[in-house]
Design an enzyme around this catalytic site. Sequence first.
Site, mmCIF file in Angstrom:
data_model
loop_
_atom_site.group_PDB
_atom_site.id
_atom_site.type_symbol
_atom_site.label_atom_id
_atom_site.label_comp_id
_atom_site.label_asym_id
_atom_site.label_seq_id
_atom_site.Cartn_x
_atom_site.Cartn_y
_atom_site.Cartn_z
ATOM 1 N N ARG A 124 0.806 -1.223 0.000
ATOM 2 C CA ARG A 124 0.000 0.000 0.000
ATOM 3 C C ARG A 124 0.836 1.267 0.000
ATOM 4 O O ARG A 124 0.291 2.358 0.091
ATOM 5 C CB ARG A 124 -1.007 -0.023 1.157
ATOM 6 C CG ARG A 124 -1.981 -1.131 0.932
ATOM 7 C CD ARG A 124 -3.193 -1.138 1.836
ATOM 8 N NE ARG A 124 -3.724 -2.470 1.720
ATOM 9 C CZ ARG A 124 -3.289 -3.505 2.444
ATOM 10 N NH1 ARG A 124 -2.438 -3.323 3.409
ATOM 11 N NH2 ARG A 124 -3.735 -4.697 2.210
ATOM 12 N N GLU A 186 -5.648 -14.793 9.066
ATOM 13 C CA GLU A 186 -6.311 -16.001 8.570
ATOM 14 C C GLU A 186 -5.345 -17.178 8.483
ATOM 15 O O GLU A 186 -5.769 -18.313 8.275
ATOM 16 C CB GLU A 186 -6.902 -15.745 7.171
ATOM 17 C CG GLU A 186 -8.242 -15.054 7.169
ATOM 18 C CD GLU A 186 -8.171 -13.583 7.544
ATOM 19 O OE1 GLU A 186 -7.087 -12.980 7.406
ATOM 20 O OE2 GLU A 186 -9.191 -13.034 7.991
ATOM 21 N N THR A 246 -4.054 -8.843 13.624
ATOM 22 C CA THR A 246 -2.943 -8.221 12.900
ATOM 23 C C THR A 246 -3.214 -6.748 12.617
ATOM 24 O O THR A 246 -4.345 -6.337 12.376
ATOM 25 C CB THR A 246 -2.668 -8.966 11.588
ATOM 26 O OG1 THR A 246 -3.905 -9.179 10.911
ATOM 27 C CG2 THR A 246 -2.013 -10.305 11.862
ATOM 28 N N ASN A 266 -8.976 -8.879 12.696
ATOM 29 C CA ASN A 266 -9.907 -9.909 13.150
ATOM 30 C C ASN A 266 -9.201 -11.037 13.888
ATOM 31 O O ASN A 266 -7.981 -11.144 13.893
ATOM 32 C CB ASN A 266 -10.646 -10.485 11.947
ATOM 33 C CG ASN A 266 -9.693 -11.067 10.917
ATOM 34 O OD1 ASN A 266 -9.110 -10.311 10.147
ATOM 35 N ND2 ASN A 266 -9.505 -12.366 10.898
ATOM 36 N N ASP A 311 -14.607 -11.825 10.747
ATOM 37 C CA ASP A 311 -13.588 -11.058 10.024
ATOM 38 C C ASP A 311 -13.885 -9.554 10.073
ATOM 39 O O ASP A 311 -13.582 -8.824 9.129
ATOM 40 C CB ASP A 311 -13.464 -11.550 8.566
ATOM 41 C CG ASP A 311 -12.203 -11.055 7.881
ATOM 42 O OD1 ASP A 311 -11.281 -10.587 8.572
ATOM 43 O OD2 ASP A 311 -12.149 -11.118 6.636
ATOM 44 N N ASN A 400 -13.698 -1.856 3.130
ATOM 45 C CA ASN A 400 -12.490 -2.660 3.296
ATOM 46 C C ASN A 400 -11.268 -1.744 3.391
ATOM 47 O O ASN A 400 -11.367 -0.655 3.939
ATOM 48 C CB ASN A 400 -12.420 -3.705 2.167
ATOM 49 C CG ASN A 400 -11.682 -4.947 2.589
ATOM 50 O OD1 ASN A 400 -10.466 -4.929 2.747
ATOM 51 N ND2 ASN A 400 -12.397 -6.040 2.796
HETATM 52 CA CA CA Z 1 -9.114 -10.732 7.768
#
Ligand code: CA
Length: 691
Positions: A124, A186, A246, A266, A311, A400
């Site tokens: 990013r 995840e 995270t 999450n 999530d 998001n």
């Molecule tokens: Ca996630």
Amino acid sequence: MHRQPARAGLLASATLFAAAAAGAARGDWPLHGLDAAETRYSPLTTLTPANVARLAPAWYADLSGISHRAFEATPVVVGGRLYIATPWSVAIAYDARSGRELWRYDPKVPRAIAGKGCCGPVSRGVAVAGGRVFLATFDGRLIALAADSGRLLWTTQTVDTTRDYTVTGAPRVVGRRVLIGNGGAELGVRGYLSAYDTETGQLAWRFYTVPPRPGTRDGAVSDAVLESRAAGTWSGRWWEWGGGGTVWDSMAYDARHDLLYVGVGNGGPWNRQLRSAGRGDNLFLASILALRPRTGEYVWHFQQTPGDEWDYTATQSIILADLKIDGRVRHVLMQAPKNGFFYVLDRISGEFLSGTPYVEVDWATGLDPHSGRPFENPAIRYSENGAPSAQRPGPLGGHNWQPMSYSPATRLAYIPVIHAGFNYVAAGPDYATHPATPNLGLDPLATAVPEDPAIIASARASASGGLLAWDPVARRAAWSVSLPVPWNGGTLVTAGGLVFQGDAQGDLSAYAARSGARLWSLNLGAGIVAPPISYAIGGRQYVAVAVGYGGGLPQVAGALTAAARATAINRLVVLALDGKATLPVVVPPPRVLAPPPATAAPQQVAAGKGLYERRCYHCHGGAVISGGEVADLRYSALLGDARAFAAVVHAGAMADRGMPAFTTLSAEDLEAIRAYVIARANADARTANTH
Ligand code: CA
């Protein structure tokens, strides 16, 4: 709320941010979110609703030789130079006026680790401060480069490379600290934020967001607060799963109060029954943390989604502003996180001021007006109820990572919203984890993308995207624009009264900031997920945006982004009034769905589907429908050749192109997967479902 006084470091930070503010006033885009408050509100006024129709490409850079993955970076512009990070974490500096490339630094991220990320080898962006460019690489390194030459100054590894950590976020610099988190919730990791000394690259402090195994300590600045506040909110054997939490994207900094704000992600796995024996709030998951940037000392936290199992990250853009609420100016922090509520917090104390649904929300009936704690719909606890929970928002969130922006002139936040639900179904008792694979704790088949074209079509129709102008004081929408694909670009707002957003079809559009009227639009050749920026040199105002589609939704569920322009290119496009550059039109080569005949027994195909939807979908797409950036296996030339298929999937023959070696798959597994892909390709060829 427990608070500590501001300390030294404030002065250095104030100096740094005064310099950045002066740069922004001159026309730079010096920090990731333009300013430390991360407003993405450009003070430039040359571009206006009256002249934006003349906006056209001034220069562009074709980066398709490096990557054709999701291009998510925010460029940084300082002193006439534009710095960007591409997928695979290549840093490049340009003359921001002419587009001439000045230098390039390729950290040579091993392509075979692509599968460690949930959502592609993205970056990013870089941070620029004090003549240094700070680059965080997908494989976890933090690197300092000389801004004038790209020369390597120092490099350090910020993660345990034996675990499935990745780094995709942009570093931030506060005083002598360069801050970087990581991703992988995840994939079985435990989240933390690290601060390194800008000069030496030495670790200054680390703050873990999830408590360690009971009876152990990290020797980190987070030890005390994890013991006193967080440990009691966890049960089970979370440390064996990682726990998640995270810090993979958002941060903001208030120089006046010397507070660093960090968004925490999450739980990992999603399923709380597996993660924490079905109990507890699990601090500091899905929370915003306020820390002292010099020391990492905890100041306050606010948890949005206690005991998260959907999530619902709190890693979306954090924007600081001063708002007049109930007749009183409040120093606030704003966030539109995945869980669908737009939060306004007092950023000094962490006090909850308001939280209002900004998209359709049915998982909670509202928030406690004093604490901000959600009133959960009892049906949502899929891991305890033994019943699926179909709810909105789903794991894409109402918003998001694509950044929102905020204009103090219109007093509106501009949010790239997502309207999409999800049906959460808990994994069965035989659930096992795998490396380099998302381990969500969900039933992989029950939650898979549908194969039937008619069901896919209805799933597509039930989801959409948009641009929402949100009034955080009145707590309502001022205007909104609907977009057909849920996954679009971040936003920019300018003092000239314009909002810019790119979309899945590749159109960059300008809207009137107050009314939402679409004033201008231009197709840049491929879908856009990155946020545009604006800068000025010599009185000329530019708009720059990274172009290249993918990440997140298109990667895991390409079936749902069929309308996107997934042309496999990456390019940086810079526009200005009366720009004279011509963007080449890249036409994807035609492809024909002509698989080998499907001859396998139904049991083998079914076994292959189980394996595919557990091990393969997160890159190649659910139901074997790719979103465009990773190979669509229905079209693979390898399908008719078992040995060649095994050489790639098992032995890693294409590891240098990002296809890991799945050494734990047996010969029988490989043949089952191949049989399933062939069956899918034949089924779609029959129905002409060739997207
Ligand atoms: Ca996630």
